[in-house]
Design a protein around this motif. Structure first.
Motif, PDB file in Angstrom:
ATOM      1  N   THR A   1     -14.001   0.145  -5.125  1.00  8.24           N
ATOM      2  CA  THR A   1     -13.633  -1.268  -5.060  1.00  8.24           C
ATOM      3  C   THR A   1     -13.959  -1.859  -3.695  1.00  8.24           C
ATOM      4  O   THR A   1     -14.467  -2.983  -3.594  1.00  8.24           O
ATOM      5  N   ASN A   2     -13.669  -1.123  -2.638  1.00  3.62           N
ATOM      6  CA  ASN A   2     -13.997  -1.593  -1.284  1.00  3.62           C
ATOM      7  C   ASN A   2     -15.494  -1.800  -1.125  1.00  3.62           C
ATOM      8  O   ASN A   2     -15.947  -2.800  -0.547  1.00  3.62           O
ATOM      9  N   LEU A   3     -16.269  -0.844  -1.628  1.00  3.75           N
ATOM     10  CA  LEU A   3     -17.727  -0.920  -1.510  1.00  3.75           C
ATOM     11  C   LEU A   3     -18.268  -2.151  -2.229  1.00  3.75           C
ATOM     12  O   LEU A   3     -19.109  -2.874  -1.704  1.00  3.75           O
ATOM     13  N   GLY A   4     -17.778  -2.383  -3.429  1.00  9.65           N
ATOM     14  CA  GLY A   4     -18.298  -3.495  -4.222  1.00  9.65           C
ATOM     15  C   GLY A   4     -17.799  -4.851  -3.784  1.00  9.65           C
ATOM     16  O   GLY A   4     -18.532  -5.837  -3.837  1.00  9.65           O
ATOM     17  N   SER A   5     -16.539  -4.923  -3.324  1.00  9.02           N
ATOM     18  CA  SER A   5     -15.952  -6.222  -2.998  1.00  9.02           C
ATOM     19  C   SER A   5     -16.247  -6.675  -1.576  1.00  9.02           C
ATOM     20  O   SER A   5     -16.204  -7.870  -1.278  1.00  9.02           O
ATOM     21  N   GLY A   6     -16.495  -5.709  -0.690  1.00  8.09           N
ATOM     22  CA  GLY A   6     -16.695  -6.066   0.707  1.00  8.09           C
ATOM     23  C   GLY A   6     -15.402  -6.247   1.476  1.00  8.09           C
ATOM     24  O   GLY A   6     -15.413  -6.705   2.619  1.00  8.09           O
ATOM     25  N   ILE A   7     -14.278  -5.909   0.864  1.00  4.83           N
ATOM     26  CA  ILE A   7     -12.971  -5.957   1.520  1.00  4.83           C
ATOM     27  C   ILE A   7     -12.450  -4.528   1.613  1.00  4.83           C
ATOM     28  O   ILE A   7     -12.473  -3.795   0.634  1.00  4.83           O
ATOM     29  N   LYS A   8     -11.962  -4.155   2.781  1.00  8.13           N
ATOM     30  CA  LYS A   8     -11.481  -2.791   2.980  1.00  8.13           C
ATOM     31  C   LYS A   8      -9.962  -2.756   2.889  1.00  8.13           C
ATOM     32  O   LYS A   8      -9.261  -3.329   3.713  1.00  8.13           O
ATOM     33  N   LEU A   9      -9.454  -2.065   1.867  1.00  5.62           N
ATOM     34  CA  LEU A   9      -8.029  -1.821   1.702  1.00  5.62           C
ATOM     35  C   LEU A   9      -7.789  -0.323   1.610  1.00  5.62           C
ATOM     36  O   LEU A   9      -8.715   0.449   1.362  1.00  5.62           O
ATOM     37  N   THR A  10      -6.548   0.074   1.782  1.00  2.00           N
ATOM     38  CA  THR A  10      -6.205   1.494   1.634  1.00  2.00           C
ATOM     39  C   THR A  10      -5.687   1.819   0.246  1.00  2.00           C
ATOM     40  O   THR A  10      -5.607   2.981  -0.131  1.00  2.00           O
ATOM     41  N   ASP A  11      -5.330   0.801  -0.538  1.00  3.56           N
ATOM     42  CA  ASP A  11      -4.779   1.029  -1.877  1.00  3.56           C
ATOM     43  C   ASP A  11      -5.155  -0.139  -2.779  1.00  3.56           C
ATOM     44  O   ASP A  11      -4.398  -1.093  -2.938  1.00  3.56           O
ATOM     45  N   SER A  12      -6.323  -0.046  -3.374  1.00  2.00           N
ATOM     46  CA  SER A  12      -6.828  -1.152  -4.192  1.00  2.00           C
ATOM     47  C   SER A  12      -6.120  -1.263  -5.532  1.00  2.00           C
ATOM     48  O   SER A  12      -6.238  -2.282  -6.217  1.00  2.00           O
ATOM     49  N   GLN A  13      -5.379  -0.226  -5.941  1.00  5.80           N
ATOM     50  CA  GLN A  13      -4.806  -0.199  -7.287  1.00  5.80           C
ATOM     51  C   GLN A  13      -3.307  -0.488  -7.327  1.00  5.80           C
ATOM     52  O   GLN A  13      -2.688  -0.399  -8.378  1.00  5.80           O
ATOM     53  N   SER A  14      -2.722  -0.842  -6.206  1.00  6.95           N
ATOM     54  CA  SER A  14      -1.287  -1.102  -6.174  1.00  6.95           C
ATOM     55  C   SER A  14      -0.929  -2.299  -7.048  1.00  6.95           C
ATOM     56  O   SER A  14      -1.565  -3.358  -6.979  1.00  6.95           O
ATOM     57  N   GLY A  15       0.144  -2.146  -7.836  1.00  3.36           N
ATOM     58  CA  GLY A  15       0.616  -3.235  -8.673  1.00  3.36           C
ATOM     59  C   GLY A  15       1.697  -4.077  -8.022  1.00  3.36           C
ATOM     60  O   GLY A  15       2.216  -5.008  -8.647  1.00  3.36           O
ATOM     61  N   PHE A  16       2.042  -3.786  -6.769  1.00  2.47           N
ATOM     62  CA  PHE A  16       3.079  -4.506  -6.036  1.00  2.47           C
ATOM     63  C   PHE A  16       2.373  -5.428  -5.059  1.00  2.47           C
ATOM     64  O   PHE A  16       1.863  -4.994  -4.024  1.00  2.47           O
ATOM     65  N   ARG A  17       2.348  -6.746  -5.353  1.00  2.00           N
ATOM     66  CA  ARG A  17       1.541  -7.689  -4.592  1.00  2.00           C
ATOM     67  C   ARG A  17       2.254  -9.030  -4.474  1.00  2.00           C
ATOM     68  O   ARG A  17       3.094  -9.367  -5.305  1.00  2.00           O
TER      69      ARG A  17
ATOM     70  N   SER B   1       0.822  -1.210   0.000  1.00  2.00           N
ATOM     71  CA  SER B   1       0.000   0.000   0.000  1.00  2.00           C
ATOM     72  C   SER B   1       0.853   1.256   0.000  1.00  2.00           C
ATOM     73  O   SER B   1       1.728   1.436   0.850  1.00  2.00           O
ATOM     74  N   ARG B   2       0.545   2.149  -0.933  1.00  2.00           N
ATOM     75  CA  ARG B   2       1.220   3.444  -0.999  1.00  2.00           C
ATOM     76  C   ARG B   2       0.648   4.417   0.017  1.00  2.00           C
ATOM     77  O   ARG B   2       1.232   5.476   0.255  1.00  2.00           O
ATOM     78  N   SER B   3      -0.479   4.070   0.610  1.00  2.00           N
ATOM     79  CA  SER B   3      -1.147   4.973   1.549  1.00  2.00           C
ATOM     80  C   SER B   3      -0.723   4.751   2.993  1.00  2.00           C
ATOM     81  O   SER B   3      -1.105   5.516   3.875  1.00  2.00           O
ATOM     82  N   LEU B   4       0.044   3.705   3.253  1.00  2.00           N
ATOM     83  CA  LEU B   4       0.482   3.413   4.614  1.00  2.00           C
ATOM     84  C   LEU B   4       1.875   3.943   4.902  1.00  2.00           C
ATOM     85  O   LEU B   4       2.359   3.823   6.020  1.00  2.00           O
ATOM     86  N   GLU B   5       2.518   4.527   3.901  1.00  2.00           N
ATOM     87  CA  GLU B   5       3.881   5.022   4.054  1.00  2.00           C
ATOM     88  C   GLU B   5       3.889   6.536   3.932  1.00  2.00           C
ATOM     89  O   GLU B   5       3.564   7.097   2.888  1.00  2.00           O
ATOM     90  N   ASN B   6       4.254   7.231   5.010  1.00  2.00           N
ATOM     91  CA  ASN B   6       4.221   8.692   5.020  1.00  2.00           C
ATOM     92  C   ASN B   6       5.228   9.325   4.070  1.00  2.00           C
ATOM     93  O   ASN B   6       5.056  10.450   3.633  1.00  2.00           O
ATOM     94  N   GLY B   7       6.283   8.593   3.739  1.00  2.00           N
ATOM     95  CA  GLY B   7       7.336   9.171   2.910  1.00  2.00           C
ATOM     96  C   GLY B   7       7.049   9.184   1.426  1.00  2.00           C
ATOM     97  O   GLY B   7       7.868   9.659   0.637  1.00  2.00           O
ATOM     98  N   ASN B   8       5.921   8.640   1.009  1.00  2.00           N
ATOM     99  CA  ASN B   8       5.616   8.598  -0.422  1.00  2.00           C
ATOM    100  C   ASN B   8       5.375   9.990  -0.988  1.00  2.00           C
ATOM    101  O   ASN B   8       4.754  10.835  -0.345  1.00  2.00           O
ATOM    102  N   ARG B   9       5.850  10.203  -2.191  1.00  2.00           N
ATOM    103  CA  ARG B   9       5.657  11.488  -2.861  1.00  2.00           C
ATOM    104  C   ARG B   9       4.746  11.310  -4.070  1.00  2.00           C
ATOM    105  O   ARG B   9       5.105  11.621  -5.194  1.00  2.00           O
ATOM    106  N   MET B  10       3.587  10.772  -3.808  1.00  2.00           N
ATOM    107  CA  MET B  10       2.636  10.534  -4.879  1.00  2.00           C
ATOM    108  C   MET B  10       2.008  11.846  -5.322  1.00  2.00           C
ATOM    109  O   MET B  10       1.574  12.642  -4.493  1.00  2.00           O
ATOM    110  N   PRO B  11       1.943  12.119  -6.645  1.00  2.00           N
ATOM    111  CA  PRO B  11       1.280  13.337  -7.118  1.00  2.00           C
ATOM    112  C   PRO B  11      -0.161  13.408  -6.620  1.00  2.00           C
ATOM    113  O   PRO B  11      -0.835  12.387  -6.462  1.00  2.00           O
TER     114      PRO B  11
END
Length: 315
Positions: A158-174, A134-144
Motif C-alpha cells: 500500500t505504501n509503495l502504490g499510494s506514495g504515503i508511508k504508514l506503519t499500519d495501513s490496515q488499521s480499522g481504528f481511524r 497504528s498497532r506497530s507503534l505500541e510495544n505492548g501489543n500482543r498481535m499474533p
C-alpha cells in the motif's frame, strides 16, 4: 500530500473537554455478528463523542438490538454488502449529522474505545485530516505473528502504490476531519478499504498521521488468515494497477522489451557465425518483445487517460 508530525501523540480525555464542547464528534462502528463485544464498544465510545452510529452489515445474531440498547443509533442492512458499503453509510450519516470529526472503530473489541482522544487531538490541532491508529507503534501489543507478517506485506504494498508511508495501513481504528468526511467516498467493498483510503488521501491532498494504539485479540480468527490476506493483497495490487499503470505495466513492459531485444541481438550475432537463427531463442525474443511493447504501450495509454479524466473532473 504530506504526512504530518508529530507521531505518537499521547493525551488524556480531559485535555479535549473544551474542544469537544464546540465540535460535533461521531463514532461509527461497522459490525457483523459481534453481539459479544458491540455493547461494550458502544458504551466506551459514548464517553468521548456526541453520536455513536452502528452500521449492522447483515448480522444474524443480536448485534443490532444490543447496540441500540447500549445507546447507539443503528443503521441496519439485512443483506451483507461488505465493509466498504458500511463505511460509505457511516460517512453519509456523519455528513447528515454535521459531524466535524468521524471516528471509525471495529466492533469486535480489538480496539480500545478509551483511546479515541488519541485520534482526536491531531485533527483538533490541525495536524491531520486522517489519523490512523497504528498497532506497530505500541510495544505492548500482543498481535499474533501471522497477523504481523500479513500486516507488513500489505502495508509495504500500500505504501509503495499510494506514495504515503504508514506503519499500519490496515488499521480499522481511524479519525477523519470534516474535510475528509466531505471529500471521501469508497469503491472498495471488502477489506482492502483501508488501503483505498490511503490512495485517496494522496489523490485528494489530505494530511495523514499516525498515533499508537493498543489492541487485544481473543479467540480464533473468523476467517482464514491466509485466504483473507491474499484476497486483500490482490485488491491492493489492483488498486496500484489502476492508479499507477506506469509502475505496474510500463516498467515491467520496458524490462521485458529490453530482455527480448537483447536475446534478439544475441541471436543475430550467432547467426553471423553459424548462418542460422536459433528457433527457440528467436521465438522467445519475439514473444518478449511483443508482450513488453504491449504492456509498455498500455501503461502509458492508461496513464495519460487517467490524467485527462482528472483534468475533466477539475482535479
Amino acid at each position: 500530500m504530506e504526512i504530518s508530525e508529530p507521531k505518537g501523540l499521547r493525551i488524556q480525555a480531559d485535555d479535549l473537554k473544551v474542544e469537544q464542547s464546540t465540535l460535533v464528534v461521531a463514532v461509527a462502528i461497522p459490525c457483523r455478528n459481534e453481539e459479544r463485544f458491540i455493547g461494550s464498544v458502544v458504551l466506551k465510545a459514548k464517553r468521548h463523542v456526541n453520536h455513536v452510529i452502528v452500521i449492522d452489515d447483515g448480522s444474524t445474531d443480536g448485534s443490532a438490538s444490543i447496540a441500540e440498547a447500549a445507546g447507539a443509533v443503528v443503521i441496519q442492512d439485512h443483506h451483507a454488502k461488505g465493509k466498504g458499503s458500511a463505511i460509505n453509510l457511516a460517512f453519509q450519516e456523519a455528513s447528515r449529522l454535521g459531524a466535524d470529526v468521524l471516528i471509525l472503530i471495529d466492533g469486535d473489541g480489538q480496539h480500545d474505545a478509551g483511546e479515541i482522544p488519541k485520534l482526536l487531538k491531531p485533527i483538533f490541532k490541525g495536524y491531520a485530516d486522517i489519523v490512523v491508529g497504528s498497532r506497530s507503534l505500541e510495544n505492548g501489543n500482543r498481535m499474533p505473528k501471522y497477523r504481523i507478517a500479513g500486516q507488513r506485506i500489505l502495508t509495504f504494498a500500500t505504501n509503495l502504490g499510494s506514495g504515503i508511508k504508514l506503519t499500519d495501513s490496515q488499521s480499522g481504528f481511524r479519525a477523519f476531519s470534516g474535510k475528509a468526511i466531505r471529500t471521501l467516498s469508497f469503491y472498495e467493498q471488502g477489506f482492502a478499504l483501508e488501503s483505498e483510503m490511503q490512495f485517496l488521501a494522496k489523490e485528494e491532498g489530505l494530511k495523514v498521521t499516525e498515533v499508537p494504539i493498543t489492541t487485544q485479540y481473543e479467540g480464533k480468527a473468523k476467517r482464514s488468515p491466509i485466504a483473507h490476506g491474499l484476497a486483500v493483497l490482490i485488491r491492493v495490487l489492483s488498486l496500484i494497477n489502476q492508479r499507477q499503470p506506469l509502475l505496474c505495466l510500463s516498467l515491467p513492459g520496458a524490462i521485458l522489451l529490453l530482455i527480448g531485444i537483447s536475446l534478439g541481438l544475441i541471436g543475430l550475432r550467432n547467426y553471423s557465425a553459424i548462418i542460422t537463427l536459433p528457433s527457440v531463442q528467436t521465438f522467445v525474443s519475439v514473444l518478449l518483445c511483443a508482450i513488453g511493447f504491449l504492456a509498455l504501450f498500455t501503461g502509458v495509454t492508461l496513464h495519460w487517460l487517467r490524467i485527462f479524466l482528472k483534468r475533466g473532473q477539475g482535479k
